[in-house]
Design a protein around this motif. Sequence first.
Motif, short mmCIF file in Angstrom:
data_model
loop_
_atom_site.label_atom_id
_atom_site.label_comp_id
_atom_site.label_asym_id
_atom_site.label_seq_id
_atom_site.Cartn_x
_atom_site.Cartn_y
_atom_site.Cartn_z
N MET A 82 0.83 -1.18 -0.11
CA MET A 82 -0.08 -0.05 0.04
C MET A 82 1.02 1.27 -0.08
N LYS A 83 0.53 2.21 -0.96
CA LYS A 83 1.26 3.31 -0.87
C LYS A 83 0.26 4.49 -0.45
N ARG A 84 0.43 5.23 0.41
CA ARG A 84 -0.52 6.26 0.59
C ARG A 84 0.65 7.67 0.55
N ASP A 85 0.37 8.53 -0.24
CA ASP A 85 1.38 9.75 -0.22
C ASP A 85 1.01 10.40 1.00
N SER A 86 0.07 10.80 1.49
CA SER A 86 -0.09 11.71 2.48
C SER A 86 0.19 11.33 3.73
N ASN A 87 -0.16 9.80 3.95
CA ASN A 87 0.13 9.22 5.19
C ASN A 87 0.98 8.06 4.97
N PRO A 88 2.07 8.24 5.63
CA PRO A 88 3.29 7.36 5.71
C PRO A 88 2.40 5.82 6.51
N GLY A 89 2.84 4.78 5.68
CA GLY A 89 1.98 3.64 6.30
C GLY A 89 2.58 3.05 7.57
N SER A 90 1.89 2.15 8.35
CA SER A 90 2.53 1.57 9.49
C SER A 90 3.94 1.17 9.53
N LYS A 91 4.11 0.40 8.13
CA LYS A 91 5.48 -0.28 8.10
C LYS A 91 6.74 0.84 8.15
N GLN A 92 6.44 2.08 7.50
CA GLN A 92 7.46 2.98 7.63
C GLN A 92 7.71 3.36 9.10
N MET A 93 6.95 3.32 9.72
CA MET A 93 6.80 4.00 11.21
C MET A 93 7.72 2.83 12.03
N PHE A 94 7.67 1.47 11.65
CA PHE A 94 8.24 0.48 12.60
C PHE A 94 9.77 0.01 12.07
N ILE A 95 10.10 0.87 11.15
CA ILE A 95 11.49 0.34 11.02
C ILE A 95 12.41 0.59 12.18
N ALA A 96 12.89 -0.49 12.40
CA ALA A 96 13.63 -0.51 13.70
C ALA A 96 15.20 -0.48 13.40
N ALA A 97 16.06 -0.37 14.39
CA ALA A 97 17.36 -0.14 14.14
C ALA A 97 17.77 -1.54 13.58
N MET A 98 17.33 -2.42 14.00
CA MET A 98 18.04 -3.95 13.73
C MET A 98 17.47 -4.54 12.23
N ASP A 127 -6.71 -5.46 17.75
CA ASP A 127 -5.83 -5.90 18.04
C ASP A 127 -5.22 -6.99 17.44
N THR A 128 -6.15 -8.08 16.63
CA THR A 128 -5.65 -9.16 15.88
C THR A 128 -5.08 -8.70 14.52
N VAL A 129 -5.95 -7.70 13.90
CA VAL A 129 -5.43 -7.46 12.59
C VAL A 129 -4.33 -6.81 12.59
N ASN A 130 -3.33 -7.28 11.95
CA ASN A 130 -1.93 -6.59 11.85
C ASN A 130 -1.47 -6.46 13.49
N GLY A 131 -1.57 -7.32 14.28
CA GLY A 131 -1.27 -6.81 15.67
C GLY A 131 -1.48 -5.50 15.91
N GLY A 132 -2.75 -5.14 15.56
CA GLY A 132 -3.28 -3.66 16.12
C GLY A 132 -2.58 -2.64 15.16
N MET A 133 -1.55 -2.97 14.23
CA MET A 133 -0.53 -1.92 13.93
C MET A 133 -1.31 -1.55 12.37
N LEU A 134 -2.11 -0.45 12.51
CA LEU A 134 -2.82 0.22 11.18
C LEU A 134 -2.09 1.43 10.95
N SER A 135 -2.58 1.89 9.76
CA SER A 135 -2.00 3.31 9.36
C SER A 135 -2.63 4.13 10.24
N PRO A 136 -1.98 5.30 10.40
CA PRO A 136 -2.58 6.57 11.19
C PRO A 136 -3.98 6.91 10.40
N HIS A 137 -4.02 6.64 9.04
CA HIS A 137 -5.09 7.35 8.35
C HIS A 137 -6.48 6.13 8.68
N THR A 138 -6.09 5.07 8.58
CA THR A 138 -7.16 3.95 8.83
C THR A 138 -7.53 4.12 10.19
#
Lengths: 607, 422
Positions: free
Chosen positions: A1-17, A571-582
């Motif tokens: 999913m690519k949402r221009d105005s709202n970075p999706g959840s996966k970008q937010m969870f880029i971890a250091a590792m 909390d079950t859907v994607n472990g509760g990790m949804l995009s801020p927009h959703t």
Amino acid sequence: MKRDSNPGSKQMFIAAMTLGLVGGLSPSLNPLFMAPAQAQAGADGDRLVRPGDFGTPAVAVTTAPAATGRRAHRRSASVADASAAGNPTARSMNSDQQIVHLLNRITFGARPGDVERVKQQGIRNYIAAQLNPESIPESPEVLSKVQNTHLLNVSSMQAIAEFRQFQKERKQLKQQELAANPDTNQGANQGGGKPGKQFKDQLGDSKKRMGQELMEVRLLRAIDSNRQLQEVMTDFWYNHFNISIDKGFDHVLVGAYEEQAIRPFALGKFRDLVGATCHHPAMLFYLDNWQNSKPGTTDRKGKESGINENYARELMELHTLGVDGGYTQKDVQELARVLTGLGITPDRRQIGEGLRRAGFQGGRGRQAEMQERFAQSLPGDGKWGFFNSNKHDFGEKVVLGQRIAGTGEQEIEQCLDMLCRHPSTAHHIAFQLAQYFVADTPPPALVDKLAAKFTATDGDIKAVMATLLDSPEFWDGRYKDDKFKSPFRYTVSIFRATGTEPRDFQPVIGFLRLQGQPLYGCLTPDGYKNTQSAWLNPDALINRINFATGVGSGKAKFLAGAPLDFNQIRDTVNGGMLSPHTESVISKAPPPLKLSLLMGSPEFMHY
Amino acid sequence: MNRRDFLKIAAASSMVNLFGFHPGALAFNTGKPDGTSKKLIVILLRGGVDGLNVVAPYGDNRYSSLRPSIALSKSEKAPLLDLDGYFGLHPAMAPLISCWQNKTLAFVHDCGSPDPTRSHFDAQDYMESGVPGQKSVSTGWINRLVGQMPTKHTPLQAISVGPVLPRICSGPTTIATVSRAIAKNKSVMDRPMIASSFEDLYSGLNDDVGRAFAEGVAAHTAINEVMDSPDASMSGKNDEMSREQKVANAGAPTPKAYNKFGMQLSNLFRKDPTVQVAFADFGGWDTHIRQGAGQGQLAQHLAPLAQGLGDLVTGLGPLYKDTTILVMSEFGRTAKENGNGGTDHGHGNVMWLLGGDIPGGKVYGKWGGLASSALHEDRDLPASTDFRTVISAVLGEHMNVSKAGLNTIFPGFSYPGNPFVS
């Protein structure tokens, strides 16, 4: 999913590792798979999960809930450096994301509580258990449904006999109706009258019921089975060796085929799958090999039959080598000759001879009984087809450059061995697994790795899957949520996420048909695809939203019970990790609509 | 000289390249000069229909000997319908014989792909991408066609009938998917509060899913508006049709709904003048065993298809003169019947063309007969006419696609000239 105005959840969870992709050090170093001893020794650098690791059921909970994550995190620093040097585009996932990703890919979707359960059990143990389905107690509901489904508990011969009886009754009823009301024949097609009302009510329904019973088991298993990976693999292999419920006798055989030829080998040896599908009456009927005979063969009535190359072609094109696997039209014809005589039932003369030898006195009106008795005397209780040497071409053949001496049934096994061991087959299967479990356009390095494992283990599917689930590609965050659910997966995942089940399966079966994926209903031998391009289209998406709203609002009449509490499902859907927009749209929505929006969200379309 | 006459003269003389592209030759007498009223319906028969028993060369002396149990003949209980003394039409195609008689039905025999594959899936793929032999082409030729049509895009300008978007329609240009019932649909999107929440949810989603959502909403709205509009020309049949549509729509498309597509599709064309291109596909043609002759399995499949096409022609009414209907299949089948009264995968096949512009009443193609030496690998028709030649002729002449446009639709293909030469 690519949402221009709202970075999706996966970008937010880029971890250091970053996991895996360690160029020179250890090509598939995934800390989550790594027991400390192995990590230190590093002796088996390119394969952390050894067949032995998954060979013994590992169900014991050995780590505290948070330990997995901490361990991963601790190891990550040094791995991340190497990864940056090796593959800068790879993206990491944190341990919660890894659990969500794993559940998305090796099950038909998380159920409430699954994320916590895997956290407790440990990813490694969870995978090990799923790779060894027999180690997991099956849901009693599933077991009883299977036991109570008539067509899963009779031999193919009996199922065929029952279907014939049904066809006979249908014909009689049709004739009666036509005699009573000749007008019903008007406007009918060539070769048959238009069925009247009585006919439709009585027999049309009973035919539908036979098939529907099998579809219900399929759905219930996907929703309820504790052996989720086995069910997912069954879906994969069924489509690989597809047969259709809409072709004649296969109406009553698809369930037995799946039960006997697919599921038992779904995580076993590829050669066994090819052997089982090749010898199963359902496949022999579907791809016409039961008719494939030495030219000039005549039956009891003097009707002549000969070569039919349908199965031989698909065996190479779809089941083993792949369309570009390096075979020719001549190879198809030669393999068809090898397969002559492999059919479903012995002819009457053979049955009679066999029974006489066994001391059974047959007689008029006892054919069905004779056939059944004979079937029981065959290896496999009549589950498998029958090789009729009278119809076999005993001449010499050359298949893929190999000389095949005319020895009879042995030729078939010889050719299946050859096809299964061919490098094209390894590559073909590797590509399909990588596409199904990782990405629509799978990374070539992964395909090569899986093909090598396939070859090295003589087609051991469990070992290939262990390699896949241990690969840096599988754990690359770029592929997370990147697959688009097939209609079947979408539907099953809704029931799993909401903790509901269909009470009435008919509307669910109808929905799958409307989505273009009727259960057991792919007419062509290539089976259903599992890519986004096959399933994403405007009309289908709107229909999914209709379905999601029906279930989400709890208003759908076919539900066995109300969905669980919204917060638990969220909390079950994607472990509760949804995009801020959703997240924001759902939070603003009126409460009765929240679950519908979640089930119809872009996030829930992907896995 | 009207358009039909032009095509006929062109066909008869074969001196005029139909793709002369000289302005005078392309003057249309029907429709607007930019071709906006022209319509194209493409039907793909998946599985490889046995073209040699659809348009049977019964005049070839090898025909009946190659096919001892399945050859069509005039003396059968269901006799073949003679076309020109050499070719005969399958009796189940009877609903189309009037089109043959009024010269709006033509066939191009021994058509096919230059790629020799006998795999259903590769052959369909190539026919859909329009680039045989190249698997890397990801878009379909109908999508590329619609992408360059000069008409203003509307939600239903191009439609694909069926639950999934097939490869032939895939690509960057919007092609609506409509269910096989082609009818008004109920959706939660008709309820304003639910609709606005979902629209909000999908707003700003700039990927394929976001696009599909927007297109889905637009197509749903359009089809419901169109179906609500009155249709004076069908006043008598409306009740029955809507009842049938309801039945067909309640669950999902079933094979029984298969012969209704003609009525349903023409209904949509009449009600929404912006519909220009439609695609539909039908399966069940892979007749490896007991396909039958005048009656039997193949007949049972051809009959509802021909009925549906007949209804489509009738239902289009005055629109028919501006419509071309193209029926094709990925490959033909073996000239010789196999050991089980069926036929195996072959090569060349027959393409069917219907429509007001078609120089009909003729079987075209470079027919070489069924002699062993004339067959491809002593087995099947050699596909002497590239399927793209026929489609290009239709697109260029009927849909008014420019030469440059054709190069985009069929990249790397050079049009060899008018296929309508007998």
